[in-house]
Scaffold this active site. Structure first.
Site, short mmCIF file in Angstrom:
data_model
loop_
_atom_site.label_atom_id
_atom_site.label_comp_id
_atom_site.label_asym_id
_atom_site.label_seq_id
_atom_site.Cartn_x
_atom_site.Cartn_y
_atom_site.Cartn_z
CB SER A 1 104.41 70.58 -2.69
OG SER A 1 103.69 69.38 -2.57
CE1 TYR B 1 102.50 72.33 2.27
CE2 TYR B 1 101.93 70.65 0.67
CZ TYR B 1 102.88 71.35 1.36
OH TYR B 1 104.21 71.11 1.15
CE LYS C 1 105.01 74.58 0.64
NZ LYS C 1 106.30 75.11 1.14
#
Ligand code: UDP
Length: 330
Positions: free
Chosen positions: A117, A141, A145
């Protein structure tokens, strides 16, 4: 036919990747716990229900299908929730990835395309964002990643794993044939929320922040169509199958649209007014996120085909208007 294990194959981007894999002669085997995925989004190969944190179950599925590579989409992806409940995100997104990688090593599978991302960049110093930009996530989050990207690199050095980390910007739109599309619950993304507002499923669209230092005061994002993302995944897979070494890249269009521009596109496509409720900024939203796309072009010969925002929104709108058993209000 070469089989590909697709974790999260019942999800939004995973299901579109399955369709594109099948169109390119691969057999996608979806591995999904169906917590957020949809059984009826799995149309181009078998569905194996299971959790990426369940080592035995993954090993059993890898042993039975003997895929040549893995596409790894399965992850929790709500930024706000990741701040509230980081344990859930680290356990699933990082822990689950480690478990998957352990099972792959055991099965002798050494190629993986990973769903990363632009959240790994946090608030970038330079826009458009080049892959050499510092990766400094500002929420759990994005951190999950980035950790997995680093794990993949280290496993490459140590164990010969070859990986592609694809950093998506704002995934959006739906399959142009409207066979599959975006169906999150809860839905938090701008384009589907705007469509829910025009359809009366929610009373109005909250517009987060009108005082950014951008031409119209609202945030600018790089909206990349999900079918383009799926194409890029198959190109990345092909590169690994052809012997390519580990790489990481941005996937975007290279152009940005403001929130107000997206709202205007939804109004043009739906021919209705979006009721808007102007709100303060949402925590953690940088003003502008746009990809530099030169490396994706160079490495994968990837270029987004959907660059017209009305065309993108139109695919989402066609999907949004599919017949549904009941319209739920969220
Ligand atoms: N946004 C908004 N209202 C919404 C959802 C999103 O104004 O109901 C804005 C958000 O602040 C951001 C942009 O739309 O600037 C895209 O947000 P989205 O949640 O779709 O994707 P993200 O950029 O968080 O991945």
């Amino acid at each position: 036919m070469s089989r590909i294990l697709v974790t999260g194959g019942a999800g939004y981007i995973g299901s579109h990747a399955c369709k594109t894999l099948a169109a390119n002669g691969f057999e996608p085997v979806s591995f999904d716990n169906l917590v957020y995925g949809h059984r009826d989004a799995v149309k181009w190969g078998p569905l194996e229900e299971g959790d990426i944190t369940d080592r035995e179950r993954i090993s059993e599925v890898l042993g039975r299908y003997k895929p040549v590579a893995v596409m790894h989409f399965a992850a929790y992806a709500y930024v706000g929730e990741s701040v509230q409940d980081p344990a859930k995100y680290y356990a699933n997104n990082v822990g689950g990835s480690l478990t998957l990688l352990a099972a792959m090593r055991n099965a002798g599978i050494n190629k993986i395309v990973f769903s990363s991302s632009c959240a790994t960049y946090g608030v970038p110093e330079h826009v458009p964002i080049v892959e050499t930009e510092k990766q400094a996530p500002i929420n759990p989050y994005g951190m999950t990643k980035l950790i997995v990207e680093n794990v993949l690199r280290d496993y490459g050095t140590a164990y010969g794993l070859r990986s592609a980390s694809l950093r998506y910007f704002n995934a959006c739109g739906a399959d142009p044939d409207a066979e599959i599309g975006e169906d999150h619950d809860p839905e938090t993304h701008l384009i589907p929320r705007a469509m829910m507002a025009v359809s009366g499923e929610i009373p109005e669209l909250d517009l987060f922040g009108t005082d950014y230092d951008t031409p119209d005061g609202t945030c600018i994002r790089d909206y990349v169509h999900v079918t383009d993302l799926a194409d890029a995944h198959v190109k990345a897979l092909q590169r690994l199958l052809d012997g390519g070494q580990t790489f990481g890249l941005n996937l975007g269009t290279g152009s940005g649209f403001s929130v107000r521009e997206v709202i205007a596109a939804v109004e043009r496509v739906s021919e209705r007014k979006v009721p808007v409720n102007e709100q303060p900024r949402r925590a953690g939203d940088p003003p502008v996120l746009v990809a530099d796309v030169a490396q994706a072009k160079r490495v994968l010969d990837f270029e987004a085909r959907f660059t017209d925002i009305d065309e993108i929104v139109n695919t989402a709108w066609n999907w949004h208007q599919r017949p549904r058993p009941q319209q739920s209000v969220r």
